[in-house]
Design an enzyme around this catalytic site. Sequence first.
Site, PDB file in Angstrom:
ATOM      1  CG  HIS A  91      20.738  23.323  26.719  1.00  0.00           C
ATOM      2  ND1 HIS A  91      20.343  23.550  25.434  1.00  0.00           N
ATOM      3  CD2 HIS A  91      19.663  23.601  27.512  1.00  0.00           C
ATOM      4  CE1 HIS A  91      19.078  23.961  25.422  1.00  0.00           C
ATOM      5  NE2 HIS A  91      18.640  24.001  26.672  1.00  0.00           N
ATOM      6  CB  CYS A 128      16.214  21.902  25.090  1.00  0.00           C
ATOM      7  SG  CYS A 128      15.390  22.762  26.465  1.00  0.00           S
TER       8      CYS A 128
END
Length: 519
Positions: free
Chosen positions: A459, A365
Amino acid sequence: MTKRLHSVMFAGTGSDVGKSMIAAAFCRILLQDGYHPAPFKAQNMALNSYATPEGLEIGRAQAVQAEAAGIPCHTDMNPLLLKPQSDHTSQVVLHGKPIGNRDAYDFWRVRSPDEKVSGSKNNPTTEEISRTSYISLQTSHIDFQKEVCDAYDRLATRYNPIVMEGAGSISEINLRDHDLVNMPMARHAKARVILVGDIDRGGVFASVYGSIALQTPEDRRLIRGIIINKFRGDMRLFDEGRRMLENICGVPVLGVIPYFHHIHIEEEDSVSLAQKSMQLSRGKVNVAVIMLKHLSNFTDFNALERDPRVHLFYTNNTDDIRQADIIILPGSKSTLDDLYELRRNGVAQAILRARREGATVMGICGGYQMMGREVCDPDHVEGDIDRLPGLGLLPVTTTMSGEKVTRQVTFNGSMHGYEIHMGETHPVEGEKSSPLVTLDDGRNDGYIVDESCMGTYIHGILDNPAFVDRLLQPFAAKLAEADKPFDYTAFKEEQYDLLADHVRKSVDMERFYQILTDD
Protein backbone atom coordinates in the site's frame (compact mmCIF):
# COMPACT_ATOMS: atom_id res chain seq x y z
CA MET A 1 -18.96 9.08 -63.35
CA THR A 2 -20.25 6.61 -60.76
CA LYS A 3 -23.37 4.69 -61.68
CA ARG A 4 -26.73 5.46 -60.14
CA LEU A 5 -27.44 3.30 -57.10
CA HIS A 6 -30.69 2.40 -55.43
CA SER A 7 -31.21 3.94 -52.03
CA VAL A 8 -30.41 1.67 -49.09
CA MET A 9 -32.23 1.56 -45.76
CA PHE A 10 -30.62 0.15 -42.63
CA ALA A 11 -33.61 -1.07 -40.63
CA GLY A 12 -33.43 -2.74 -37.24
CA THR A 13 -34.76 -5.67 -35.28
CA GLY A 14 -35.05 -3.23 -32.38
CA SER A 15 -33.75 -0.03 -30.87
CA ASP A 16 -30.03 0.42 -30.19
CA VAL A 17 -28.90 -2.35 -32.55
CA GLY A 18 -26.44 0.00 -34.25
CA LYS A 19 -28.41 1.36 -37.22
CA SER A 20 -27.10 4.92 -36.83
CA MET A 21 -23.49 3.80 -36.61
CA ILE A 22 -23.76 1.46 -39.60
CA ALA A 23 -25.47 4.15 -41.66
CA ALA A 24 -22.63 6.55 -40.80
CA ALA A 25 -20.09 3.89 -41.78
CA PHE A 26 -21.69 3.40 -45.19
CA CYS A 27 -21.94 7.15 -45.75
CA ARG A 28 -18.16 7.26 -45.41
CA ILE A 29 -17.58 4.03 -47.40
CA LEU A 30 -19.67 5.28 -50.32
CA LEU A 31 -17.85 8.62 -50.23
CA GLN A 32 -14.50 6.80 -50.29
CA ASP A 33 -15.69 4.75 -53.25
CA GLY A 34 -16.46 7.81 -55.35
CA TYR A 35 -20.18 8.25 -54.73
CA HIS A 36 -22.03 11.30 -53.41
CA PRO A 37 -24.17 9.88 -50.57
CA ALA A 38 -26.51 11.64 -48.16
CA PRO A 39 -28.25 10.35 -45.01
CA PHE A 40 -31.99 10.35 -44.46
CA LYS A 41 -34.26 9.49 -41.54
CA ALA A 42 -37.86 10.50 -42.02
CA GLN A 43 -38.63 10.85 -38.34
CA ASN A 44 -36.26 10.93 -35.42
CA MET A 45 -36.98 11.04 -31.71
CA ALA A 46 -34.09 12.53 -29.76
CA LEU A 47 -33.26 15.32 -27.38
CA ASN A 48 -29.81 15.86 -28.80
CA SER A 49 -30.29 17.91 -31.94
CA TYR A 50 -28.01 19.88 -34.20
CA ALA A 51 -28.23 23.18 -36.05
CA THR A 52 -27.86 23.17 -39.84
CA PRO A 53 -25.88 25.92 -41.63
CA GLU A 54 -29.21 27.66 -42.10
CA GLY A 55 -29.84 27.65 -38.37
CA LEU A 56 -32.55 24.97 -38.48
CA GLU A 57 -32.83 21.90 -36.27
CA ILE A 58 -32.33 18.22 -37.09
CA GLY A 59 -31.46 15.08 -35.15
CA ARG A 60 -27.82 14.73 -34.18
CA ALA A 61 -27.48 11.32 -35.83
CA GLN A 62 -28.17 12.69 -39.29
CA ALA A 63 -25.75 15.57 -38.73
CA VAL A 64 -23.07 13.01 -37.85
CA GLN A 65 -23.93 10.90 -40.90
CA ALA A 66 -23.77 13.97 -43.15
CA GLU A 67 -20.35 14.74 -41.74
CA ALA A 68 -19.29 11.17 -42.53
CA ALA A 69 -20.60 11.69 -46.07
CA GLY A 70 -18.58 14.89 -46.42
CA ILE A 71 -21.56 17.19 -46.97
CA PRO A 72 -23.35 19.93 -44.99
CA CYS A 73 -26.38 18.74 -43.07
CA HIS A 74 -29.84 19.83 -44.18
CA THR A 75 -33.35 19.54 -42.80
CA ASP A 76 -34.35 17.29 -45.70
CA MET A 77 -32.12 14.64 -44.11
CA ASN A 78 -34.40 14.58 -41.05
CA PRO A 79 -37.62 16.44 -41.88
CA LEU A 80 -39.50 15.41 -38.75
CA LEU A 81 -37.93 15.52 -35.28
CA LEU A 82 -39.76 14.70 -32.05
CA LYS A 83 -38.13 16.01 -28.88
CA PRO A 84 -39.60 14.28 -25.80
CA GLN A 85 -40.78 16.60 -23.04
CA SER A 86 -42.43 14.00 -20.83
CA ASP A 87 -43.56 10.39 -21.01
CA HIS A 88 -46.54 11.48 -23.06
CA THR A 89 -45.69 14.64 -25.01
CA SER A 90 -43.06 15.79 -27.47
CA GLN A 91 -42.14 18.97 -29.21
CA VAL A 92 -42.64 18.53 -32.93
CA VAL A 93 -39.98 20.00 -35.22
CA LEU A 94 -40.94 20.01 -38.90
CA HIS A 95 -38.37 20.98 -41.53
CA GLY A 96 -36.17 22.38 -38.81
CA LYS A 97 -38.75 24.57 -37.07
CA PRO A 98 -40.73 23.76 -33.91
CA ILE A 99 -44.47 23.83 -34.53
CA GLY A 100 -45.69 23.06 -31.02
CA ASN A 101 -46.19 20.14 -28.64
CA ARG A 102 -48.16 16.99 -29.27
CA ASP A 103 -49.50 14.17 -27.17
CA ALA A 104 -48.04 10.81 -28.22
CA TYR A 105 -51.42 9.09 -28.43
CA ASP A 106 -52.89 11.89 -30.47
CA PHE A 107 -49.87 11.90 -32.77
CA TRP A 108 -50.02 8.18 -33.54
CA ARG A 109 -53.73 7.44 -33.70
CA VAL A 110 -55.52 7.56 -37.04
CA ARG A 111 -58.61 9.79 -37.33
CA SER A 112 -61.41 9.58 -39.79
CA PRO A 113 -61.33 12.47 -42.30
CA ASP A 114 -64.35 14.22 -40.79
CA GLU A 115 -63.35 13.82 -37.13
CA LYS A 116 -63.02 17.05 -35.21
CA VAL A 117 -59.83 17.49 -33.24
CA SER A 118 -61.51 18.66 -30.05
CA GLY A 119 -65.02 17.48 -29.25
CA SER A 120 -67.91 18.16 -31.56
CA LYS A 121 -67.53 21.89 -32.19
CA ASN A 122 -65.98 23.35 -35.29
CA ASN A 123 -64.65 26.30 -33.27
CA PRO A 124 -63.27 24.94 -29.97
CA THR A 125 -63.37 27.16 -26.91
CA THR A 126 -60.38 28.19 -24.82
CA GLU A 127 -61.38 25.54 -22.26
CA GLU A 128 -61.38 22.86 -24.95
CA ILE A 129 -58.02 24.05 -26.23
CA SER A 130 -56.62 23.73 -22.71
CA ARG A 131 -57.77 20.11 -22.58
CA THR A 132 -55.95 19.15 -25.78
CA SER A 133 -52.47 19.95 -27.01
CA TYR A 134 -52.16 23.05 -29.12
CA ILE A 135 -50.28 21.13 -31.74
CA SER A 136 -53.29 18.87 -32.26
CA LEU A 137 -55.24 21.89 -33.41
CA GLN A 138 -52.45 23.57 -35.31
CA THR A 139 -51.26 20.55 -37.29
CA SER A 140 -54.39 18.50 -37.75
CA HIS A 141 -54.29 19.43 -41.42
CA ILE A 142 -50.61 18.48 -41.96
CA ASP A 143 -49.94 15.34 -43.94
CA PHE A 144 -46.70 14.23 -42.29
CA GLN A 145 -46.34 11.31 -44.69
CA LYS A 146 -46.29 13.69 -47.64
CA GLU A 147 -43.89 16.06 -45.89
CA VAL A 148 -41.27 13.39 -45.24
CA CYS A 149 -41.66 11.84 -48.69
CA ASP A 150 -41.23 15.22 -50.36
CA ALA A 151 -38.08 15.81 -48.33
CA TYR A 152 -36.69 12.46 -49.47
CA ASP A 153 -37.53 13.25 -53.10
CA ARG A 154 -35.69 16.56 -52.96
CA LEU A 155 -32.67 14.87 -51.44
CA ALA A 156 -32.67 12.06 -54.00
CA THR A 157 -32.33 14.52 -56.87
CA ARG A 158 -29.08 15.89 -55.42
CA TYR A 159 -27.28 12.85 -54.02
CA ASN A 160 -26.41 9.29 -55.01
CA PRO A 161 -27.28 7.14 -53.15
CA ILE A 162 -29.46 8.01 -50.19
CA VAL A 163 -28.43 6.13 -47.04
CA MET A 164 -31.64 5.76 -45.06
CA GLU A 165 -32.05 4.82 -41.43
CA GLY A 166 -35.08 3.15 -39.93
CA ALA A 167 -36.35 3.67 -36.39
CA GLY A 168 -36.66 1.11 -33.61
CA SER A 169 -38.00 -2.23 -34.83
CA ILE A 170 -39.52 -2.82 -38.25
CA SER A 171 -41.87 -5.42 -36.78
CA GLU A 172 -44.09 -3.15 -34.65
CA ILE A 173 -47.19 -4.32 -36.48
CA ASN A 174 -49.51 -2.29 -34.22
CA LEU A 175 -47.99 0.90 -35.67
CA ARG A 176 -47.79 -0.28 -39.27
CA ASP A 177 -50.75 1.78 -40.55
CA HIS A 178 -49.17 5.09 -39.56
CA ASP A 179 -45.46 4.32 -39.68
CA LEU A 180 -43.59 7.19 -41.32
CA VAL A 181 -40.03 5.98 -41.14
CA ASN A 182 -39.58 2.24 -41.77
CA MET A 183 -41.09 0.04 -44.50
CA PRO A 184 -43.59 2.60 -45.89
CA MET A 185 -40.67 4.97 -46.41
CA ALA A 186 -38.63 2.18 -48.01
CA ARG A 187 -41.52 1.48 -50.40
CA HIS A 188 -41.70 5.13 -51.38
CA ALA A 189 -37.96 5.28 -52.01
CA LYS A 190 -37.86 1.86 -53.69
CA ALA A 191 -34.96 1.26 -51.32
CA ARG A 192 -33.04 -1.93 -50.72
CA VAL A 193 -33.49 -2.77 -47.04
CA ILE A 194 -30.66 -4.22 -44.98
CA LEU A 195 -31.87 -5.62 -41.64
CA VAL A 196 -29.52 -5.04 -38.70
CA GLY A 197 -29.59 -7.43 -35.73
CA ASP A 198 -27.68 -7.08 -32.45
CA ILE A 199 -26.09 -10.38 -31.41
CA ASP A 200 -24.63 -8.90 -28.22
CA ARG A 201 -28.04 -8.63 -26.55
CA GLY A 202 -28.94 -12.25 -27.39
CA GLY A 203 -31.84 -13.76 -29.33
CA VAL A 204 -30.52 -12.69 -32.71
CA PHE A 205 -32.01 -15.66 -34.60
CA ALA A 206 -35.50 -15.05 -33.25
CA SER A 207 -35.31 -11.27 -33.69
CA VAL A 208 -34.05 -11.44 -37.28
CA TYR A 209 -36.38 -14.23 -38.38
CA GLY A 210 -39.36 -12.71 -36.58
CA SER A 211 -38.72 -9.26 -38.03
CA ILE A 212 -38.81 -10.70 -41.55
CA ALA A 213 -41.69 -13.10 -40.95
CA LEU A 214 -43.95 -10.33 -39.63
CA GLN A 215 -43.65 -8.26 -42.81
CA THR A 216 -46.28 -8.21 -45.52
CA PRO A 217 -45.26 -10.11 -48.68
CA GLU A 218 -44.64 -6.78 -50.42
CA ASP A 219 -42.36 -5.48 -47.69
CA ARG A 220 -40.59 -8.82 -47.26
CA ARG A 221 -39.37 -8.57 -50.85
CA LEU A 222 -37.66 -5.27 -50.05
CA ILE A 223 -35.35 -6.90 -47.47
CA ARG A 224 -32.26 -7.84 -49.48
CA GLY A 225 -29.66 -8.49 -46.80
CA ILE A 226 -28.89 -9.02 -43.12
CA ILE A 227 -26.06 -7.57 -41.05
CA ILE A 228 -25.26 -9.03 -37.65
CA ASN A 229 -23.79 -6.34 -35.43
CA LYS A 230 -21.78 -6.24 -32.17
CA PHE A 231 -20.23 -9.71 -32.37
CA ARG A 232 -17.72 -10.64 -29.67
CA GLY A 233 -15.17 -13.41 -29.87
CA ASP A 234 -13.90 -15.72 -32.61
CA MET A 235 -15.87 -15.00 -35.80
CA ARG A 236 -15.49 -18.61 -36.95
CA LEU A 237 -17.82 -19.70 -34.18
CA PHE A 238 -20.71 -18.04 -36.03
CA ASP A 239 -20.06 -19.59 -39.45
CA GLU A 240 -22.72 -22.27 -38.97
CA GLY A 241 -25.11 -19.75 -37.43
CA ARG A 242 -24.70 -17.53 -40.46
CA ARG A 243 -25.64 -20.38 -42.81
CA MET A 244 -28.61 -21.34 -40.67
CA LEU A 245 -29.88 -17.77 -40.59
CA GLU A 246 -29.68 -17.50 -44.37
CA ASN A 247 -31.56 -20.79 -44.75
CA ILE A 248 -34.45 -19.97 -42.42
CA CYS A 249 -34.82 -16.35 -43.60
CA GLY A 250 -34.10 -16.78 -47.29
CA VAL A 251 -32.03 -13.59 -47.14
CA PRO A 252 -28.22 -13.39 -47.43
CA VAL A 253 -26.13 -12.40 -44.42
CA LEU A 254 -23.91 -9.67 -45.84
CA GLY A 255 -21.63 -9.41 -42.85
CA VAL A 256 -20.94 -9.93 -39.17
CA ILE A 257 -19.48 -6.78 -37.60
CA PRO A 258 -17.30 -7.15 -34.50
CA TYR A 259 -18.06 -5.15 -31.39
CA PHE A 260 -15.77 -2.14 -31.08
CA HIS A 261 -14.91 0.43 -28.46
CA HIS A 262 -11.78 1.99 -29.95
CA ILE A 263 -13.72 4.20 -32.38
CA HIS A 264 -15.37 7.35 -31.04
CA ILE A 265 -18.47 8.46 -32.95
CA GLU A 266 -21.09 10.73 -31.41
CA GLU A 267 -24.18 8.79 -30.36
CA GLU A 268 -27.73 9.49 -31.53
CA ASP A 269 -29.28 10.89 -28.38
CA SER A 270 -26.20 12.38 -26.78
CA VAL A 271 -22.47 12.24 -26.85
CA SER A 272 -21.72 8.92 -25.13
CA LEU A 273 -20.29 8.88 -21.65
CA ALA A 274 -17.17 7.24 -23.03
CA GLN A 275 -16.74 10.06 -25.54
CA LYS A 276 -17.28 12.73 -22.88
CA SER A 277 -14.69 11.12 -20.64
CA MET A 278 -12.27 10.86 -23.53
CA GLN A 279 -12.65 14.57 -24.25
CA LEU A 280 -12.40 15.66 -20.61
CA SER A 281 -9.20 13.67 -20.10
CA ARG A 282 -7.55 14.51 -23.42
CA GLY A 283 -3.79 14.42 -23.00
CA LYS A 284 -4.07 12.52 -19.71
CA VAL A 285 -3.76 8.88 -18.77
CA ASN A 286 -7.16 7.41 -17.86
CA VAL A 287 -6.88 5.31 -14.71
CA ALA A 288 -9.87 3.19 -13.68
CA VAL A 289 -9.93 1.95 -10.10
CA ILE A 290 -12.32 -0.98 -9.83
CA MET A 291 -15.11 -0.23 -7.38
CA LEU A 292 -15.16 -3.31 -5.18
CA LYS A 293 -17.92 -3.99 -2.65
CA HIS A 294 -15.30 -4.28 0.10
CA LEU A 295 -12.74 -1.78 -1.23
CA SER A 296 -10.14 -0.84 1.37
CA ASN A 297 -7.23 1.58 1.59
CA PHE A 298 -8.63 3.99 -0.99
CA THR A 299 -5.99 6.45 0.20
CA ASP A 300 -3.62 4.48 -2.05
CA PHE A 301 -4.92 6.65 -4.90
CA ASN A 302 -4.95 10.11 -3.36
CA ALA A 303 -1.59 11.13 -4.80
CA LEU A 304 -2.34 9.63 -8.21
CA GLU A 305 -5.71 11.36 -8.34
CA ARG A 306 -3.97 14.70 -7.97
CA ASP A 307 -1.31 14.00 -10.56
CA PRO A 308 -1.95 16.47 -13.42
CA ARG A 309 -1.03 13.79 -15.95
CA VAL A 310 -3.79 11.46 -14.74
CA HIS A 311 -7.57 11.28 -14.96
CA LEU A 312 -8.54 8.81 -12.23
CA PHE A 313 -12.05 7.50 -11.64
CA TYR A 314 -13.73 4.69 -9.70
CA THR A 315 -16.01 2.33 -11.61
CA ASN A 316 -17.41 -1.14 -12.01
CA ASN A 317 -19.04 -0.24 -15.32
CA THR A 318 -17.69 -2.50 -18.05
CA ASP A 319 -17.84 0.23 -20.73
CA ASP A 320 -15.80 2.60 -18.55
CA ILE A 321 -13.25 -0.13 -17.89
CA ARG A 322 -12.75 -0.72 -21.59
CA GLN A 323 -11.83 2.93 -22.21
CA ALA A 324 -9.17 3.04 -19.47
CA ASP A 325 -5.44 3.13 -20.14
CA ILE A 326 -4.64 1.69 -16.71
CA ILE A 327 -6.91 -0.52 -14.60
CA ILE A 328 -6.13 -0.91 -10.91
CA LEU A 329 -7.60 -3.63 -8.73
CA PRO A 330 -7.43 -2.11 -5.23
CA GLY A 331 -7.24 -3.66 -1.79
CA SER A 332 -10.23 -5.53 -0.42
CA LYS A 333 -11.57 -6.44 3.00
CA SER A 334 -12.91 -9.67 1.50
CA THR A 335 -10.87 -10.88 -1.46
CA LEU A 336 -12.87 -14.02 -2.21
CA ASP A 337 -16.26 -12.31 -2.00
CA ASP A 338 -15.12 -9.45 -4.23
CA LEU A 339 -13.54 -11.88 -6.70
CA TYR A 340 -16.81 -13.79 -6.88
CA GLU A 341 -18.71 -10.54 -7.54
CA LEU A 342 -16.30 -9.47 -10.29
CA ARG A 343 -17.01 -12.70 -12.12
CA ARG A 344 -20.76 -12.41 -11.58
CA ASN A 345 -21.15 -8.83 -12.83
CA GLY A 346 -18.91 -9.14 -15.90
CA VAL A 347 -16.14 -6.87 -14.61
CA ALA A 348 -13.60 -9.70 -14.59
CA GLN A 349 -14.26 -10.38 -18.27
CA ALA A 350 -14.01 -6.66 -19.06
CA ILE A 351 -10.62 -6.44 -17.33
CA LEU A 352 -9.29 -9.45 -19.23
CA ARG A 353 -10.55 -8.02 -22.51
CA ALA A 354 -8.98 -4.64 -21.78
CA ARG A 355 -5.69 -6.34 -20.96
CA ARG A 356 -5.76 -8.22 -24.30
CA GLU A 357 -6.39 -4.93 -26.06
CA GLY A 358 -3.42 -3.16 -24.53
CA ALA A 359 -4.47 -1.72 -21.18
CA THR A 360 -2.16 -1.86 -18.19
CA VAL A 361 -3.54 -3.86 -15.25
CA MET A 362 -2.13 -3.53 -11.73
CA GLY A 363 -3.29 -5.11 -8.49
CA ILE A 364 -2.62 -3.89 -4.95
CA CYS A 365 -2.96 -6.23 -1.98
CA GLY A 366 -6.31 -8.01 -2.42
CA GLY A 367 -6.31 -6.89 -6.04
CA TYR A 368 -2.90 -8.54 -6.46
CA GLN A 369 -4.33 -11.76 -5.03
CA MET A 370 -7.27 -11.64 -7.46
CA MET A 371 -4.94 -11.28 -10.46
CA GLY A 372 -3.38 -14.69 -9.78
CA ARG A 373 -4.39 -18.17 -10.91
CA GLU A 374 -6.36 -18.96 -7.75
CA VAL A 375 -7.16 -17.83 -4.22
CA CYS A 376 -7.50 -20.60 -1.63
CA ASP A 377 -9.00 -20.36 1.85
CA PRO A 378 -8.75 -23.88 3.32
CA ASP A 379 -9.21 -22.62 6.88
CA HIS A 380 -12.20 -20.44 5.95
CA VAL A 381 -10.50 -17.28 7.18
CA GLU A 382 -12.78 -15.11 5.02
CA GLY A 383 -15.89 -17.25 4.83
CA ASP A 384 -17.36 -20.44 3.42
CA ILE A 385 -15.62 -20.37 0.02
CA ASP A 386 -12.75 -22.85 -0.12
CA ARG A 387 -11.24 -21.67 -3.39
CA LEU A 388 -11.90 -19.50 -6.43
CA PRO A 389 -10.03 -19.21 -9.71
CA GLY A 390 -8.42 -15.80 -10.09
CA LEU A 391 -8.20 -13.68 -13.22
CA GLY A 392 -5.13 -15.60 -14.37
CA LEU A 393 -3.18 -12.49 -15.29
CA LEU A 394 -0.29 -13.40 -12.99
CA PRO A 395 1.19 -16.92 -12.56
CA VAL A 396 0.80 -16.86 -8.77
CA THR A 397 -1.43 -18.54 -6.20
CA THR A 398 -2.61 -17.18 -2.84
CA THR A 399 -3.45 -19.08 0.31
CA MET A 400 -5.31 -17.22 3.03
CA SER A 401 -4.09 -17.51 6.62
CA GLY A 402 -5.26 -16.24 9.97
CA GLU A 403 -2.10 -14.24 10.55
CA LYS A 404 -2.20 -10.66 9.33
CA VAL A 405 0.97 -9.07 7.99
CA THR A 406 1.32 -5.41 8.99
CA ARG A 407 4.59 -3.60 8.38
CA GLN A 408 6.17 -0.58 6.82
CA VAL A 409 8.58 -1.28 4.02
CA THR A 410 11.33 0.47 2.10
CA PHE A 411 12.25 -0.61 -1.38
CA ASN A 412 14.49 0.41 -4.26
CA GLY A 413 16.58 2.46 -1.90
CA SER A 414 14.32 5.40 -1.20
CA MET A 415 10.69 4.36 -1.78
CA HIS A 416 8.28 3.68 1.07
CA GLY A 417 4.99 1.94 1.70
CA TYR A 418 3.32 -0.50 4.03
CA GLU A 419 1.73 -3.93 4.04
CA ILE A 420 -1.59 -4.91 5.65
CA HIS A 421 -2.79 -8.27 4.39
CA MET A 422 -3.80 -11.78 5.24
CA GLY A 423 -2.49 -14.56 3.04
CA GLU A 424 0.70 -15.51 1.25
CA THR A 425 1.25 -15.37 -2.48
CA HIS A 426 3.81 -17.43 -4.39
CA PRO A 427 4.53 -18.30 -8.04
CA VAL A 428 2.71 -21.47 -9.14
CA GLU A 429 4.80 -24.58 -9.53
CA GLY A 430 7.03 -24.39 -12.58
CA GLU A 431 6.94 -20.59 -12.84
CA LYS A 432 10.02 -18.56 -12.08
CA SER A 433 10.12 -15.72 -9.58
CA SER A 434 9.63 -12.28 -11.15
CA PRO A 435 9.29 -9.75 -8.29
CA LEU A 436 7.95 -6.29 -8.94
CA VAL A 437 10.31 -4.76 -6.38
CA THR A 438 13.00 -5.89 -3.95
CA LEU A 439 12.64 -4.68 -0.39
CA ASP A 440 15.65 -3.22 1.41
CA ASP A 441 15.73 -6.21 3.78
CA GLY A 442 16.28 -8.51 0.82
CA ARG A 443 12.74 -9.91 0.45
CA ASN A 444 10.91 -9.79 -2.84
CA ASP A 445 7.46 -8.30 -3.28
CA GLY A 446 4.81 -8.75 -5.92
CA TYR A 447 5.02 -10.11 -9.43
CA ILE A 448 5.51 -8.51 -12.83
CA VAL A 449 4.80 -10.11 -16.19
CA ASP A 450 5.74 -6.93 -18.06
CA GLU A 451 5.37 -3.19 -17.58
CA SER A 452 1.66 -3.46 -18.28
CA CYS A 453 0.77 -6.35 -15.93
CA MET A 454 1.86 -6.40 -12.29
CA GLY A 455 0.79 -6.84 -8.69
CA THR A 456 2.07 -5.88 -5.23
CA TYR A 457 1.21 -6.11 -1.56
CA ILE A 458 2.57 -2.62 -0.90
CA HIS A 459 0.00 0.00 0.00
CA GLY A 460 1.22 3.52 -0.69
CA ILE A 461 3.36 2.39 -3.61
CA LEU A 462 1.67 5.04 -5.76
CA ASP A 463 2.76 7.76 -3.34
CA ASN A 464 6.28 7.37 -4.74
CA PRO A 465 6.83 9.64 -7.77
CA ALA A 466 9.50 7.37 -9.23
CA PHE A 467 7.13 4.39 -9.30
CA VAL A 468 4.30 6.49 -10.77
CA ASP A 469 6.70 7.64 -13.51
CA ARG A 470 7.43 4.00 -14.23
CA LEU A 471 3.71 3.19 -14.38
CA LEU A 472 2.99 6.08 -16.75
CA GLN A 473 6.08 5.68 -18.93
CA PRO A 474 4.32 3.51 -21.59
CA PHE A 475 1.97 6.46 -22.16
CA ALA A 476 4.71 9.04 -22.73
CA ALA A 477 3.53 9.68 -26.29
CA LYS A 478 0.00 10.39 -25.09
CA LEU A 479 1.25 12.77 -22.42
CA ALA A 480 3.40 14.56 -24.98
CA GLU A 481 0.21 15.52 -26.81
CA ALA A 482 -1.16 17.38 -23.79
CA ASP A 483 0.30 20.74 -24.77
CA LYS A 484 -0.70 20.53 -28.42
CA PRO A 485 -3.93 22.10 -29.73
CA PHE A 486 -6.64 19.49 -30.18
CA ASP A 487 -7.99 19.47 -33.75
CA TYR A 488 -11.43 17.97 -33.17
CA THR A 489 -12.36 18.17 -36.85
CA ALA A 490 -9.32 16.14 -37.83
CA PHE A 491 -10.03 13.73 -34.98
CA LYS A 492 -13.59 13.11 -36.19
CA GLU A 493 -12.42 12.56 -39.77
CA GLU A 494 -10.00 9.96 -38.50
CA GLN A 495 -12.77 8.24 -36.55
CA TYR A 496 -15.08 8.09 -39.58
CA ASP A 497 -12.29 6.47 -41.58
CA LEU A 498 -11.65 3.97 -38.78
CA LEU A 499 -15.36 3.15 -38.65
CA ALA A 500 -15.56 2.70 -42.42
CA ASP A 501 -12.55 0.40 -42.39
CA HIS A 502 -13.98 -1.62 -39.49
CA VAL A 503 -17.31 -2.17 -41.29
CA ARG A 504 -15.84 -2.62 -44.77
CA LYS A 505 -13.64 -5.50 -43.58
CA SER A 506 -16.67 -7.26 -42.11
CA VAL A 507 -19.17 -6.92 -44.97
CA ASP A 508 -19.30 -8.53 -48.41
CA MET A 509 -18.99 -5.25 -50.29
CA GLU A 510 -19.24 -6.85 -53.73
CA ARG A 511 -22.61 -8.32 -52.82
CA PHE A 512 -23.66 -5.03 -51.20
CA TYR A 513 -23.04 -3.10 -54.41
CA GLN A 514 -24.77 -5.81 -56.42
CA ILE A 515 -27.89 -5.33 -54.29
CA LEU A 516 -27.78 -1.57 -54.90
CA THR A 517 -27.46 -1.96 -58.67
CA ASP A 518 -29.77 -4.92 -59.42
CA ASP A 519 -33.39 -4.28 -60.36
